[in-house]
Design a protein around this motif. Structure first.
Motif, PDB file in Angstrom:
ATOM      1  N   GLN A   1     104.899 121.629  78.341  1.00 50.88           N
ATOM      2  CA  GLN A   1     105.263 123.015  78.658  1.00 50.88           C
ATOM      3  C   GLN A   1     104.480 123.511  79.881  1.00 50.88           C
ATOM      4  OE1 GLN A   1     104.550 125.600  75.319  1.00 50.88           O
ATOM      5  NE2 GLN A   1     105.937 127.150  76.068  1.00 50.88           N
ATOM      6  N   LEU A   2     103.203 123.160  79.969  1.00 53.95           N
ATOM      7  CA  LEU A   2     102.375 123.515  81.132  1.00 53.95           C
ATOM      8  C   LEU A   2     102.957 122.929  82.401  1.00 53.95           C
ATOM      9  CD1 LEU A   2      99.725 124.446  82.592  1.00 53.95           C
ATOM     10  CD2 LEU A   2      98.703 122.294  81.787  1.00 53.95           C
ATOM     11  N   TRP A   3     103.314 121.644  82.370  1.00 58.34           N
ATOM     12  CA  TRP A   3     103.866 120.983  83.551  1.00 58.34           C
ATOM     13  C   TRP A   3     105.203 121.605  83.961  1.00 58.34           C
ATOM     14  CZ3 TRP A   3     102.638 115.337  81.745  1.00 58.34           C
ATOM     15  CH2 TRP A   3     101.276 115.099  81.931  1.00 58.34           C
ATOM     16  N   LYS A   4     106.036 121.988  83.010  1.00 55.10           N
ATOM     17  CA  LYS A   4     107.306 122.655  83.329  1.00 55.10           C
ATOM     18  C   LYS A   4     107.041 124.000  84.003  1.00 55.10           C
ATOM     19  CE  LYS A   4     110.178 120.525  79.760  1.00 55.10           C
ATOM     20  NZ  LYS A   4     110.949 120.758  78.529  1.00 55.10           N
ATOM     21  N   TYR A   5     106.047 124.729  83.497  1.00 47.90           N
ATOM     22  CA  TYR A   5     105.681 126.017  84.091  1.00 47.90           C
ATOM     23  C   TYR A   5     105.201 125.832  85.531  1.00 47.90           C
ATOM     24  CZ  TYR A   5     102.901 130.176  85.102  1.00 47.90           C
ATOM     25  OH  TYR A   5     102.365 131.295  85.707  1.00 47.90           O
ATOM     26  N   LEU A   6     104.307 124.870  85.746  1.00 48.85           N
ATOM     27  CA  LEU A   6     103.777 124.630  87.088  1.00 48.85           C
ATOM     28  C   LEU A   6     104.871 124.160  88.045  1.00 48.85           C
ATOM     29  CD1 LEU A   6     100.412 122.902  86.106  1.00 48.85           C
ATOM     30  CD2 LEU A   6     100.705 125.208  87.040  1.00 48.85           C
ATOM     31  N   ASP A   7     105.769 123.327  87.545  1.00 54.19           N
ATOM     32  CA  ASP A   7     106.871 122.836  88.370  1.00 54.19           C
ATOM     33  C   ASP A   7     107.826 123.971  88.746  1.00 54.19           C
ATOM     34  OD1 ASP A   7     108.337 120.653  89.632  1.00 54.19           O
ATOM     35  OD2 ASP A   7     109.841 121.031  88.073  1.00 54.19           O
ATOM     36  N   ALA A   8     108.109 124.849  87.793  1.00 55.41           N
ATOM     37  CA  ALA A   8     109.015 125.974  88.061  1.00 55.41           C
ATOM     38  C   ALA A   8     108.392 126.975  89.034  1.00 55.41           C
ATOM     39  CB  ALA A   8     109.384 126.678  86.757  1.00 55.41           C
ATOM     40  N   ASN A   9     107.074 126.991  89.106  1.00 56.75           N
ATOM     41  CA  ASN A   9     106.354 127.901  89.998  1.00 56.75           C
ATOM     42  C   ASN A   9     105.650 127.134  91.114  1.00 56.75           C
ATOM     43  OD1 ASN A   9     106.560 130.693  88.730  1.00 56.75           O
ATOM     44  ND2 ASN A   9     105.971 129.412  86.992  1.00 56.75           N
ATOM     45  N   ASP A  10     106.351 126.144  91.656  1.00 56.88           N
ATOM     46  CA  ASP A  10     105.732 125.303  92.688  1.00 56.88           C
ATOM     47  C   ASP A  10     105.408 126.064  93.969  1.00 56.88           C
ATOM     48  OD1 ASP A  10     108.377 125.596  93.435  1.00 56.88           O
ATOM     49  OD2 ASP A  10     108.705 123.477  93.868  1.00 56.88           O
TER      50      ASP A  10
ATOM     51  N   THR B   1     101.071 125.393  94.636  1.00 52.75           N
ATOM     52  CA  THR B   1     101.433 124.373  95.618  1.00 52.75           C
ATOM     53  C   THR B   1     100.539 123.129  95.514  1.00 52.75           C
ATOM     54  OG1 THR B   1     100.018 125.457  97.257  1.00 52.75           O
ATOM     55  CG2 THR B   1     102.368 126.041  97.260  1.00 52.75           C
ATOM     56  N   GLU B   2      99.358 123.273  94.958  1.00 53.86           N
ATOM     57  CA  GLU B   2      98.419 122.143  94.841  1.00 53.86           C
ATOM     58  C   GLU B   2      98.805 121.195  93.704  1.00 53.86           C
ATOM     59  OE1 GLU B   2      96.639 125.892  96.264  1.00 53.86           O
ATOM     60  OE2 GLU B   2      97.578 125.342  94.371  1.00 53.86           O
ATOM     61  N   PHE B   3      99.669 121.654  92.794  1.00 55.33           N
ATOM     62  CA  PHE B   3     100.030 120.825  91.644  1.00 55.33           C
ATOM     63  C   PHE B   3     100.964 119.701  92.072  1.00 55.33           C
ATOM     64  CE2 PHE B   3     102.859 119.797  88.052  1.00 55.33           C
ATOM     65  CZ  PHE B   3     101.912 119.289  87.191  1.00 55.33           C
ATOM     66  N   ASP B   4     100.581 118.499  91.710  1.00 56.31           N
ATOM     67  CA  ASP B   4     101.392 117.304  91.949  1.00 56.31           C
ATOM     68  C   ASP B   4     101.311 116.467  90.686  1.00 56.31           C
ATOM     69  OD1 ASP B   4     102.596 114.957  92.715  1.00 56.31           O
ATOM     70  OD2 ASP B   4     101.274 114.581  94.417  1.00 56.31           O
ATOM     71  N   ILE B   5     102.422 116.309  89.992  1.00 59.02           N
ATOM     72  CA  ILE B   5     102.422 115.597  88.714  1.00 59.02           C
ATOM     73  C   ILE B   5     101.920 114.168  88.861  1.00 59.02           C
ATOM     74  CG2 ILE B   5     104.791 114.725  88.701  1.00 59.02           C
ATOM     75  CD1 ILE B   5     104.790 115.820  85.685  1.00 59.02           C
ATOM     76  N   CYS B   6     102.020 113.609  90.055  1.00 57.17           N
ATOM     77  CA  CYS B   6     101.512 112.250  90.297  1.00 57.17           C
ATOM     78  C   CYS B   6      99.987 112.185  90.196  1.00 57.17           C
ATOM     79  CB  CYS B   6     101.967 111.741  91.653  1.00 57.17           C
ATOM     80  SG  CYS B   6     103.749 111.520  91.761  1.00 57.17           S
TER      81      CYS B   6
END
Length: 180
Positions: A147-156, A160-165
């Protein structure tokens, strides 16, 4: 650096740790909090976003994007649905508490002696497996992390620093009673 969790997080409830009235137990819990709270944040957010969160007066950030990350926010997912992200400070199902509790209990299943690893023998009781509770805590943490990753992805545009890799894929993997 301050932590969000304290030993009192683990007094009562599903994530109960017995013996918190003992100073040695509180010290051990605090040691695990210090290690595993930071480890979860680093693995879940990736280093660039983790570093910025920690620099922003964690656990009580001052910038709006980190306040939203800690306290929760609404967002629109990739399908156009409005979703509620509960935030890292969520009381029930807190991923930080689940992660720390999992590792604390995993460490306390046995103890190290000069003769090797041992389990404590008890009188008038039998040892029970921790795996059901451990897998529940781990899997709840995984569900929140997704859920956290979906939130961060939706608010890219905001994160902007978030990269799932740069995150740890193990936080995405559920476990079963065999710890697989």
């Amino acid at each position: 650096m301050a932590n969000f969790l304290t030993y009192s997080t683990f007094e009562g409830g599903e994530l109960n740790i017995s013996g918190t009235e003992d100073a040695n137990v509180r010290t051990k819990i605090t040691t695990f909090i210090t290690k595993y709270e930071d480890e979860y944040l680093l693995k879940a957010l990736g280093y660039p976003l983790y570093k910025l969160l920690k620099a922003d007066a964690y656990p009580n950030p001052v910038t709006s994007r980190f306040i939203d990350l800690m306290n929760g926010d609404e967002y629109e997912d990739s399908n156009g649905f409005t979703r509620k992200f509960p935030g890292l400070k969520v009381a029930i199902g807190n991923p930080l508490a689940n992660y720390v509790w999992y590792w604390f209990n995993r460490d306390n299943v046995s103890y190290n002696t000069i003769m090797g690893e041992k389990k404590a023998a008890t009188e008038n009781s039998a040892n029970a497996s921790q795996m059901l509770k451990q897998s529940r805590a781990w899997n709840e943490m995984v569900d929140f992390t997704i859920q956290l990753w979906k939130y961060l992805d939706a608010n890219d545009d905001v994160y902007t620093e978030f990269d799932i890799c740069q995150t740890d894929y193990n936080l995405f993997r559920h476990i079963n009673l065999l710890n697989l």
